[in-house]
Design a protein around this motif. Structure first.
Motif, PDB file in Angstrom:
ATOM      1  N   ASN A   1       0.834  -1.213   0.000  1.00  0.00           N
ATOM      2  CA  ASN A   1       0.000   0.000   0.000  1.00  0.00           C
ATOM      3  C   ASN A   1       0.867   1.260   0.000  1.00  0.00           C
ATOM      4  O   ASN A   1       0.563   2.236  -0.688  1.00  0.00           O
ATOM      5  N   ALA A   2       1.946   1.215   0.795  1.00  0.00           N
ATOM      6  CA  ALA A   2       2.829   2.389   0.873  1.00  0.00           C
ATOM      7  C   ALA A   2       3.439   2.688  -0.499  1.00  0.00           C
ATOM      8  O   ALA A   2       3.662   3.856  -0.847  1.00  0.00           O
ATOM      9  N   LEU A   3       3.681   1.629  -1.273  1.00  0.00           N
ATOM     10  CA  LEU A   3       4.202   1.840  -2.631  1.00  0.00           C
ATOM     11  C   LEU A   3       3.102   2.326  -3.561  1.00  0.00           C
ATOM     12  O   LEU A   3       3.286   3.231  -4.373  1.00  0.00           O
TER      13      LEU A   3
ATOM     14  N   ARG B   1     -13.773  -1.636   1.369  1.00  0.00           N
ATOM     15  CA  ARG B   1     -13.907  -0.185   1.434  1.00  0.00           C
ATOM     16  C   ARG B   1     -12.686   0.445   0.761  1.00  0.00           C
ATOM     17  O   ARG B   1     -11.551   0.191   1.166  1.00  0.00           O
ATOM     18  N   ARG B   2     -12.920   1.275  -0.292  1.00  0.00           N
ATOM     19  CA  ARG B   2     -11.820   1.923  -0.997  1.00  0.00           C
ATOM     20  C   ARG B   2     -12.099   3.409  -1.110  1.00  0.00           C
ATOM     21  O   ARG B   2     -13.246   3.828  -1.137  1.00  0.00           O
ATOM     22  N   LEU B   3     -11.050   4.184  -1.174  1.00  0.00           N
ATOM     23  CA  LEU B   3     -11.246   5.624  -1.267  1.00  0.00           C
ATOM     24  C   LEU B   3     -11.068   6.114  -2.705  1.00  0.00           C
ATOM     25  O   LEU B   3     -11.294   7.267  -3.014  1.00  0.00           O
ATOM     26  N   HIS B   4     -10.634   5.192  -3.564  1.00  0.00           N
ATOM     27  CA  HIS B   4     -10.353   5.624  -4.943  1.00  0.00           C
ATOM     28  C   HIS B   4     -11.003   4.665  -5.922  1.00  0.00           C
ATOM     29  O   HIS B   4     -11.312   3.538  -5.576  1.00  0.00           O
ATOM     30  N   GLY B   5     -11.168   5.163  -7.162  1.00  0.00           N
ATOM     31  CA  GLY B   5     -11.742   4.329  -8.217  1.00  0.00           C
ATOM     32  C   GLY B   5     -10.750   3.252  -8.658  1.00  0.00           C
ATOM     33  O   GLY B   5      -9.548   3.370  -8.402  1.00  0.00           O
TER      34      GLY B   5
ATOM     35  N   TYR C   1      -6.333   3.356  -8.818  1.00  0.00           N
ATOM     36  CA  TYR C   1      -5.450   2.411  -8.116  1.00  0.00           C
ATOM     37  C   TYR C   1      -6.094   1.029  -8.200  1.00  0.00           C
ATOM     38  O   TYR C   1      -7.297   0.905  -8.002  1.00  0.00           O
ATOM     39  N   THR C   2      -5.307  -0.003  -8.453  1.00  0.00           N
ATOM     40  CA  THR C   2      -5.867  -1.354  -8.492  1.00  0.00           C
ATOM     41  C   THR C   2      -6.149  -1.823  -7.063  1.00  0.00           C
ATOM     42  O   THR C   2      -5.627  -1.271  -6.107  1.00  0.00           O
ATOM     43  N   GLY C   3      -6.959  -2.871  -6.970  1.00  0.00           N
ATOM     44  CA  GLY C   3      -7.232  -3.439  -5.636  1.00  0.00           C
ATOM     45  C   GLY C   3      -8.706  -3.624  -5.393  1.00  0.00           C
ATOM     46  O   GLY C   3      -9.535  -3.017  -6.088  1.00  0.00           O
ATOM     47  N   THR C   4      -9.048  -4.461  -4.413  1.00  0.00           N
ATOM     48  CA  THR C   4     -10.460  -4.710  -4.096  1.00  0.00           C
ATOM     49  C   THR C   4     -10.884  -4.037  -2.802  1.00  0.00           C
ATOM     50  O   THR C   4     -12.051  -4.026  -2.442  1.00  0.00           O
TER      51      THR C   4
ATOM     52  N   GLY D   1      -7.353  -5.439   1.585  1.00  0.00           N
ATOM     53  CA  GLY D   1      -6.034  -5.573   2.213  1.00  0.00           C
ATOM     54  C   GLY D   1      -6.006  -5.182   3.686  1.00  0.00           C
ATOM     55  O   GLY D   1      -5.571  -5.956   4.550  1.00  0.00           O
ATOM     56  N   LEU D   2      -6.492  -3.971   3.999  1.00  0.00           N
ATOM     57  CA  LEU D   2      -6.415  -3.503   5.393  1.00  0.00           C
ATOM     58  C   LEU D   2      -7.381  -4.275   6.298  1.00  0.00           C
ATOM     59  O   LEU D   2      -7.098  -4.468   7.487  1.00  0.00           O
ATOM     60  N   ALA D   3      -8.515  -4.719   5.736  1.00  0.00           N
ATOM     61  CA  ALA D   3      -9.452  -5.522   6.538  1.00  0.00           C
ATOM     62  C   ALA D   3      -8.770  -6.809   6.977  1.00  0.00           C
ATOM     63  O   ALA D   3      -8.916  -7.257   8.116  1.00  0.00           O
TER      64      ALA D   3
HETATM   65  P1  ADP Z   1      -6.990  -1.542  -1.566  1.00  0.00           P
HETATM   66  O1  ADP Z   1      -5.600  -1.109  -1.506  1.00  0.00           O
HETATM   67  O2  ADP Z   1      -7.208  -2.822  -2.252  1.00  0.00           O
HETATM   68  O3  ADP Z   1      -7.930  -0.480  -2.009  1.00  0.00           O
HETATM   69  P2  ADP Z   1      -6.849  -1.650   1.325  1.00  0.00           P
HETATM   70  O4  ADP Z   1      -7.796  -2.263   2.272  1.00  0.00           O
HETATM   71  O5  ADP Z   1      -5.456  -2.097   1.367  1.00  0.00           O
HETATM   72  O6  ADP Z   1      -7.478  -1.870  -0.108  1.00  0.00           O
HETATM   73  O7  ADP Z   1      -6.899  -0.105   1.549  1.00  0.00           O
HETATM   74  C1  ADP Z   1      -8.126   0.550   1.692  1.00  0.00           C
HETATM   75  C2  ADP Z   1      -8.000   1.996   1.309  1.00  0.00           C
HETATM   76  O8  ADP Z   1      -7.159   2.663   2.257  1.00  0.00           O
HETATM   77  C3  ADP Z   1      -7.337   2.184   0.005  1.00  0.00           C
HETATM   78  O9  ADP Z   1      -8.282   2.181  -1.053  1.00  0.00           O
HETATM   79  C4  ADP Z   1      -6.683   3.548   0.157  1.00  0.00           C
HETATM   80  O10 ADP Z   1      -7.587   4.553  -0.164  1.00  0.00           O
HETATM   81  C5  ADP Z   1      -6.372   3.654   1.617  1.00  0.00           C
HETATM   82  N1  ADP Z   1      -4.945   3.371   1.923  1.00  0.00           N
HETATM   83  C6  ADP Z   1      -4.419   2.209   2.334  1.00  0.00           C
HETATM   84  N2  ADP Z   1      -3.085   2.318   2.556  1.00  0.00           N
HETATM   85  C7  ADP Z   1      -2.770   3.612   2.285  1.00  0.00           C
HETATM   86  C8  ADP Z   1      -1.546   4.382   2.319  1.00  0.00           C
HETATM   87  N3  ADP Z   1      -0.383   3.832   2.723  1.00  0.00           N
HETATM   88  N4  ADP Z   1      -1.602   5.686   1.978  1.00  0.00           N
HETATM   89  C9  ADP Z   1      -2.769   6.243   1.599  1.00  0.00           C
HETATM   90  N5  ADP Z   1      -3.941   5.575   1.551  1.00  0.00           N
HETATM   91  C10 ADP Z   1      -3.967   4.285   1.889  1.00  0.00           C
END
Ligand code: ADP
Length: 683
Positions: A569-571, A616-620, A624-627, A630-632
């Protein structure tokens, strides 16, 4: 005491022996007791003390002679006598003419196996005789100011003489017991006290009143139940003091009392609630009984409001002084429910206040009350149980006598209604908790089931759709025209769904499969992760710094996932500048506190909680790719490891993810980086 049965069995001290004569004329009072605690012989001094001839003492129980200090101390005379151990305690002797004489009592067991005598009792006077004047009332000197205080004080005060006769009371006392001054004057003070509270022994087992008479103390305190004229019990904190003349002779006694009934009722309810925490019905039953006894009512029944229908229903929880005393009433009660405003119970439900129906006959408005009257009930008292301003139940009390109840008591009962309601509330919240945890268990089971459905049944048809779409594209791609775009959406959707199902499966497996825990060196873990991410690190021109990491107890594969997700995620969420990632650790109490910090795009504090939610994602997706899982997953893993996870960040200013893991052995060992990391965590 030696004797020959033939001549001494009848009255051992009639004998013409030196010992018998010694006992007969001894200055101390001595009596002999049989095994039941009855007096079989008494000497002259004993007869003088009791103010009755020796023969009249014969056959009396020792407890008749002694103050209640004796009965309070000795559960039963017979029990003491069979104990065969000498005992000694202080009490008073009540003479026939009402004098109160403090004495030290010694009970000496008869050890020679006499047929008739089980023990000897020696009574030694310990203070000045408190001989009461028979007729003359003590003169109490109260000057003007004190007189005014006496009359206007909220504290109840009474004066009594050496015979226990009340000769003066103040208005507060008259009000507390609802008796007028004339009725009280001349009454014995003990007649106002509940039987079992008459002169309780002090902590040392001695009778504090006899200590007062003997001059061993000037006052004592006790918590006692007094009897209100309406028959209910009043708890009072009482201080009894003695007033003496200049020569030290007792003039009279003063009792000063504070009504603590309400506090005591609250305390009783709390104690019952505490003691019956596991059984709701037992608790209600105990409360009904306790209150009925306090109020002097012979029966009580608990009704509860049904939340859905707002009707008051019988519970069948009864207290009856004599079980089975209310056959008709119980039967009809079991078949009756109340709506707001109907019947006594319904009216209390609406009015929220404790109410009395002194004469059920006069107001008989239902079959049920007719049955109550048939069973001999006269008076009913209805007390609400209240939670947050809502009546949740009613306790009804019934008396077989025509009973009045002080309006003050009704107020008290209304005031303790929330205490009673709390009882119901506790049960309801327990029920809610039970329902919730059952639901949680169900949903966990559902998740398990879903995991297996997703892995087998759902993935298979999804793959089939994917394959068909792919074939469709391959075989008919040219002919499809615009529809080719739609086909592309299908394939894309299928892929996304596949990866979401795979993620969900991974997520659910964290808790459904018990992970094996071992000692894991996190330096190795991070090393592996960085190798896996080497390409991405390189492409992003990123630098990763890390502190020396500890060894923790955990699941190796899951801890890999934690670092993998946080570092990738940091990358991924990098800003313009090349990513700089720092992994730190420090001790915080019994846990390690880790930090993974970057200089990326950061996260608006408004989303600091939400980002840990599943999907839950903050971006389209295009950005950024992803579902969004990850954080859950990281959160779930950390929680499985008894840790906590949170983020500190602001938009555009990088993000720092913190998590804790228990230190193996949990001794809170310190680590070189503590200060730096604590500082960062605080920021
Ligand atoms: P994904 O990366 O698949 O969207 P995550 O659960 O890993 O899912 O992250 C959820 C959301 O948290 C991401 O969509 C992103 O908006 C935000 N996020 C996670 N890690 C970071 C980070 N290191 N810096 C900024 N935003 C982050």
């Amino acid at each position: 005491m030696p004797n020959t049965p033939a001549e001494n069995d009848h009255n051992p001290w009639d004998a013409d022996s030196a010992i018998a004569s010694l006992v007969r004329d001894a200055p101390q009072a001595i009596v002999a007791l049989d095994i039941d605690g009855r007096i079989v012989a008494a000497n002259r001094a004993a007869a003088d003390l009791a103010e009755m001839p020796e023969v009249q003492l014969h056959g009396r129980d020792l407890s008749e002679l002694l103050g209640t200090g004796f009965t309070a101390r000795v559960a039963s005379a017979a029990e003491t006598l069979t104990d065969n151990e000498p005992m000694s305690f202080a009490t008073t002797v009540n003479s026939r003419h009402g004098a109160i004489m403090p004495v030290q009592v010694m009970i000496l067991p008869e050890r020679t196996g006499h047929h008739e005598i089980a023990a000897y009792v020696v009574l030694t006077p310990t203070g000045a005789s408190a001989r009461a004047p028979e007729t003359v009332e003590p003169v109490v000197f109260i000057d003007g100011d004190i007189e005014a205080i006496f009359n206007s004080s909220a504290t109840a005060i009474l004066f009594f003489d050496l015979n226990g006769r009340i000769f003066r009371t103040n208005p507060a006392l008259q009000q507390m017991l609802a008796h007028d001054a004339d009725t009280l004057r001349g009454m014995n003070v003990l007649d106002l006290v509940h039987e079992s509270d008459r002169r309780p022994p002090g902590a040392d087992g001695n009778d504090p009143f006899s200590d007062l008479v003997a001059g061993r103390r000037n006052h004592y305190e006790a918590l006692r139940r007094y009897i209100h004229r309406d028959g209910h019990l009043i708890w009072a904190q009482v201080t009894v003091s003695v007033v003496r003349d200049e020569a030290g002779e007792i003039l009279y006694f003063i009792s000063i009392m504070q009504d603590v009934t309400e506090m005591k009722l609250r305390e009783d309810v709390a104690v019952i609630a505490n003691e019956t925490a596991d059984s709701f019905n037992e608790g209600l039953q105990a409360i009904a009984e306790e209150l009925a006894v306090q109020l002097g009512f012979q029966a009580a029944h608990v009704l509860l409001v049904q939340e859905e229908t707002k009707r008051v229903l019988p519970t069948g929880i009864w207290y009856q002084e004599r079980p089975g005393m209310l056959p008709n009433f119980c039967a009809l009660t079991a078949a009756t429910t109340f709506s707001p405003g109907s019947g006594h119970v319904g009216r209390v439900f609406s009015s929220h206040v404790a109410t009395l129906d002194q004469d059920l006959q006069a107001s008989s408005d239902s079959l049920r009350i007719a049955a109550a009257i048939d069973d001999g009930l006269h008076t009913g008292l209805f007390v609400p149980m209240i939670i947050h301003g809502d009546v949740v139940g009613v306790i009804e009390f019934y008396s077989t006598a025509d009973r009045d109840v002080d309006p003050g008591l009704l107020d008290t009962l209304t005031r303790i209604a929330p205490q009673l309601g709390w009882f119901v509330e506790r049960e309801r919240s327990k029920e809610t908790l039970r329902r919730k945890s059952a639901a949680l268990e169900r949903s966990n089971r559902d998740l398990d089931r879903f995991a297996s459905v997703a892995s087998h049944d759902l993935q298979e048809p999804l793959r089939a759709i994917g394959r068909c779409a792919h074939l469709l594209g391959e075989r008919y791609g040219d002919e499809l025209g615009d529809a080719g775009q739609l086909l592309h959406f299908i394939t894309d959707g299928v892929q996304r769904m596949e990866s979401m199902i795979a993620d969900l499966l991974r997520y659910s497996r964290i808790s459904t499969q018990a992970a094996e825990f071992t000692l894991v060196d996190l330096n190795d873990v991070v090393e592996d992760v960085l190798q896996d991410l080497a390409v991405a690190i390189d492409e992003n021109d990123a630098t990763v710094e890390r502190a020396e990491l500890p060894t923790v107890r955990g699941n190796d594969a899951q801890l890999h996932q934690v670092f993998q997700n946080l570092i990738s995620n940091a990358l991924k969420y990098r800003a313009e500048a090349p990513p700089r990632i720092r992994i730190d650790v420090g001790a915080r109490g019994a846990a390690w506190l880790f930090a993974v910090k970057d200089n990326g795009i950061g996260i608006d504090p408004a989303y600091h909680e939400q980002i840990f939610d599943i999907f839950r994602r903050l971006h389209g997706r295009t950005q950024y790719t992803g579902t969004g899982i990850g954080l859950a997953i990281v959160k779930r893993i950390i929680e499985q490891h008894q840790g906590r996870l949170w983020v500190e960040s602001e938009e555009g200013r990088g993000a720092a993810f913190f998590f804790t893991l228990p230190i193996p052995g949990g001794d809170g060992a310190t680590h070189g980086n503590t200060a730096t990391l604590e500082d960062r965590a605080a920021r």
